[in-house]
Design a protein around this motif. Structure first.
Motif, PDB file in Angstrom:
ATOM      1  N   HIS A  37       0.823  -1.216   0.000  1.00 39.40           N
ATOM      2  CA  HIS A  37       0.000   0.000   0.000  1.00 39.40           C
ATOM      3  C   HIS A  37       0.856   1.265   0.000  1.00 39.40           C
ATOM      4  N   GLN A  38       2.034   1.230   0.637  1.00 32.85           N
ATOM      5  CA  GLN A  38       2.918   2.390   0.622  1.00 32.85           C
ATOM      6  C   GLN A  38       3.585   2.552  -0.742  1.00 32.85           C
ATOM      7  N   ARG A  39       3.992   1.443  -1.345  1.00 32.51           N
ATOM      8  CA  ARG A  39       4.607   1.526  -2.674  1.00 32.51           C
ATOM      9  C   ARG A  39       3.587   1.961  -3.709  1.00 32.51           C
ATOM     10  N   ARG A  40       2.355   1.511  -3.580  1.00 30.21           N
ATOM     11  CA  ARG A  40       1.299   1.907  -4.512  1.00 30.21           C
ATOM     12  C   ARG A  40       1.029   3.412  -4.389  1.00 30.21           C
ATOM     13  N   ALA A  41       0.993   3.922  -3.169  1.00 27.13           N
ATOM     14  CA  ALA A  41       0.666   5.333  -2.939  1.00 27.13           C
ATOM     15  C   ALA A  41       1.805   6.279  -3.315  1.00 27.13           C
ATOM     16  N   ALA A  42       3.051   5.897  -3.013  1.00 26.67           N
ATOM     17  CA  ALA A  42       4.167   6.829  -3.171  1.00 26.67           C
ATOM     18  C   ALA A  42       5.082   6.531  -4.351  1.00 26.67           C
ATOM     19  N   GLY A  43       5.042   5.319  -4.869  1.00 27.17           N
ATOM     20  CA  GLY A  43       5.943   4.937  -5.942  1.00 27.17           C
ATOM     21  C   GLY A  43       7.053   4.033  -5.455  1.00 27.17           C
ATOM     22  N   GLU A  44       7.941   3.701  -6.363  1.00 27.98           N
ATOM     23  CA  GLU A  44       9.032   2.769  -6.084  1.00 27.98           C
ATOM     24  C   GLU A  44      10.343   3.319  -6.633  1.00 27.98           C
ATOM     25  N   ILE A  45      11.427   2.702  -6.209  1.00 29.28           N
ATOM     26  CA  ILE A  45      12.756   3.048  -6.713  1.00 29.28           C
ATOM     27  C   ILE A  45      13.104   2.050  -7.810  1.00 29.28           C
ATOM     28  N   PRO A  46      13.386   2.536  -9.022  1.00 29.93           N
ATOM     29  CA  PRO A  46      13.724   1.600 -10.091  1.00 29.93           C
ATOM     30  C   PRO A  46      14.952   0.765  -9.718  1.00 29.93           C
ATOM     31  N   GLY A  47      14.832  -0.524  -9.932  1.00 26.27           N
ATOM     32  CA  GLY A  47      15.940  -1.428  -9.664  1.00 26.27           C
ATOM     33  C   GLY A  47      16.042  -1.919  -8.235  1.00 26.27           C
ATOM     34  N   ALA A  48      15.267  -1.362  -7.319  1.00 24.81           N
ATOM     35  CA  ALA A  48      15.324  -1.834  -5.932  1.00 24.81           C
ATOM     36  C   ALA A  48      14.719  -3.227  -5.843  1.00 24.81           C
ATOM     37  N   VAL A  49      15.311  -4.051  -5.014  1.00 19.19           N
ATOM     38  CA  VAL A  49      14.773  -5.371  -4.719  1.00 19.19           C
ATOM     39  C   VAL A  49      13.656  -5.172  -3.699  1.00 19.19           C
ATOM     40  N   VAL A  50      12.479  -5.704  -3.982  1.00 19.61           N
ATOM     41  CA  VAL A  50      11.359  -5.579  -3.051  1.00 19.61           C
ATOM     42  C   VAL A  50      11.257  -6.854  -2.233  1.00 19.61           C
ATOM     43  N   VAL A  51      11.432  -6.710  -0.921  1.00 22.97           N
ATOM     44  CA  VAL A  51      11.290  -7.817   0.022  1.00 22.97           C
ATOM     45  C   VAL A  51      10.522  -7.273   1.210  1.00 22.97           C
ATOM     46  N   GLU A  52       9.380  -7.856   1.495  1.00 26.57           N
ATOM     47  CA  GLU A  52       8.622  -7.364   2.640  1.00 26.57           C
ATOM     48  C   GLU A  52       9.398  -7.621   3.928  1.00 26.57           C
ATOM     49  N   ARG A  53       9.206  -6.737   4.873  1.00 30.79           N
ATOM     50  CA  ARG A  53       9.992  -6.768   6.114  1.00 30.79           C
ATOM     51  C   ARG A  53       9.940  -8.114   6.817  1.00 30.79           C
ATOM     52  N   ASN A  54       8.787  -8.770   6.833  1.00 29.12           N
ATOM     53  CA  ASN A  54       8.685 -10.024   7.583  1.00 29.12           C
ATOM     54  C   ASN A  54       9.445 -11.180   6.933  1.00 29.12           C
ATOM     55  N   HIS A  55       9.970 -11.008   5.728  1.00 27.81           N
ATOM     56  CA  HIS A  55      10.770 -12.042   5.066  1.00 27.81           C
ATOM     57  C   HIS A  55      12.235 -11.647   4.892  1.00 27.81           C
ATOM     58  N   LEU A  56      12.582 -10.456   5.283  1.00 24.56           N
ATOM     59  CA  LEU A  56      13.886  -9.885   4.929  1.00 24.56           C
ATOM     60  C   LEU A  56      15.072 -10.765   5.313  1.00 24.56           C
ATOM     61  N   GLU A  57      15.163 -11.178   6.557  1.00 23.02           N
ATOM     62  CA  GLU A  57      16.329 -11.948   7.005  1.00 23.02           C
ATOM     63  C   GLU A  57      16.470 -13.253   6.222  1.00 23.02           C
ATOM     64  N   TRP A  58      15.353 -13.924   5.923  1.00 18.05           N
ATOM     65  CA  TRP A  58      15.400 -15.183   5.197  1.00 18.05           C
ATOM     66  C   TRP A  58      15.816 -14.981   3.749  1.00 18.05           C
ATOM     67  N   ARG A  59      15.392 -13.890   3.137  1.00 15.56           N
ATOM     68  CA  ARG A  59      15.705 -13.645   1.725  1.00 15.56           C
ATOM     69  C   ARG A  59      17.139 -13.173   1.510  1.00 15.56           C
ATOM     70  N   LEU A  60      17.730 -12.523   2.516  1.00 14.74           N
ATOM     71  CA  LEU A  60      19.078 -11.967   2.325  1.00 14.74           C
ATOM     72  C   LEU A  60      20.185 -12.769   3.002  1.00 14.74           C
ATOM     73  N   ASP A  61      19.847 -13.756   3.800  1.00  8.90           N
ATOM     74  CA  ASP A  61      20.859 -14.595   4.459  1.00  8.90           C
ATOM     75  C   ASP A  61      21.452 -15.554   3.426  1.00  8.90           C
ATOM     76  N   PRO A  62      22.738 -15.410   3.099  1.00 10.88           N
ATOM     77  CA  PRO A  62      23.329 -16.264   2.068  1.00 10.88           C
ATOM     78  C   PRO A  62      23.388 -17.742   2.459  1.00 10.88           C
ATOM     79  N   THR A  63      23.167 -18.071   3.729  1.00 10.29           N
ATOM     80  CA  THR A  63      23.199 -19.467   4.156  1.00 10.29           C
ATOM     81  C   THR A  63      21.806 -20.092   4.194  1.00 10.29           C
ATOM     82  N   CYS A  64      20.784 -19.344   3.855  1.00  6.58           N
ATOM     83  CA  CYS A  64      19.400 -19.804   3.987  1.00  6.58           C
ATOM     84  C   CYS A  64      18.850 -20.311   2.650  1.00  6.58           C
ATOM     85  N   GLU A  65      18.136 -21.412   2.680  1.00  4.23           N
ATOM     86  CA  GLU A  65      17.534 -21.952   1.461  1.00  4.23           C
ATOM     87  C   GLU A  65      16.464 -21.024   0.891  1.00  4.23           C
ATOM     88  N   ALA A  66      15.899 -20.142   1.702  1.00  5.36           N
ATOM     89  CA  ALA A  66      14.833 -19.230   1.252  1.00  5.36           C
ATOM     90  C   ALA A  66      15.383 -17.909   0.723  1.00  5.36           C
TER      91      ALA A  66
END
Length: 155
Positions: free
Chosen positions: A58-87
């Motif tokens: 809802h915030q990205r829809r209202a305000a826009g986005e940064i071109p090229g930014a990786v979108v990862v919702e906060r509740n998944h962030l650690e799992w998506r960016l941990d290089p040792t994680c399967e997720a």
């Protein structure tokens, strides 16, 4: 953040008298970061750093986005960016990547960057003032017809 006391932290980032516990948590998180002004973040991205936008749809829809930014919702962030994680996402293949977290105003991004540093991602940081400051600085933004879908494991 809504309801946040504008005087909860001193100009050096220390909690003021009467600061809440979340103000203290934020001060501790920021003490370990070299936070970037929006223009610094843009320059770092040009040198290979990865911008990661944790704002909800809802915030990205209202305000826009940064071109090229990786979108990862906060509740998944650690799992998506941990290089040792399967997720993790494919870009998260090293602990040495400079991840620059951006939220709406630069509060939750500080907490997120501190959590990434605890995972061993020692170059993680965030953007002072968040997306609001980014847009105010006149840096690139886009308004896609549909907000970018957050990244999932392996995507």
């Amino acid at each position: 953040m809504p309801g946040e006391s504008p005087t909860a932290l001193t100009t050096t980032g220390e909690p003021c008298a009467g600061a809440t516990e979340v103000d203290r948590l934020l001060a501790r998180a920021r003490a370990g970061l070299r936070r970037l002004a929006p223009a610094e973040a843009w320059a770092a991205a040009g040198r290979g750093a990865k911008l990661v936008d944790t704002r909800p749809e809802h915030q990205r829809r209202a305000a826009g986005e940064i071109p090229g930014a990786v979108v990862v919702e906060r509740n998944h962030l650690e799992w998506r960016l941990d290089p040792t994680c399967e997720a993790r996402i494919p870009e998260a293949d090293s602990r040495h990547i400079q991840w620059i977290v951006i939220c709406a105003e630069g509060y939750s991004s500080s907490l997120a960057a501190a959590a990434l540093r605890e995972l061993g991602l020692s170059n993680a940081t965030d953007v002072i003032g968040g997306f609001d400051a980014w847009a105010e600085a006149g840096l690139p933004t886009v308004r896609p017809a549909r907000p970018t879908t957050p990244r999932g494991p392996g995507e």
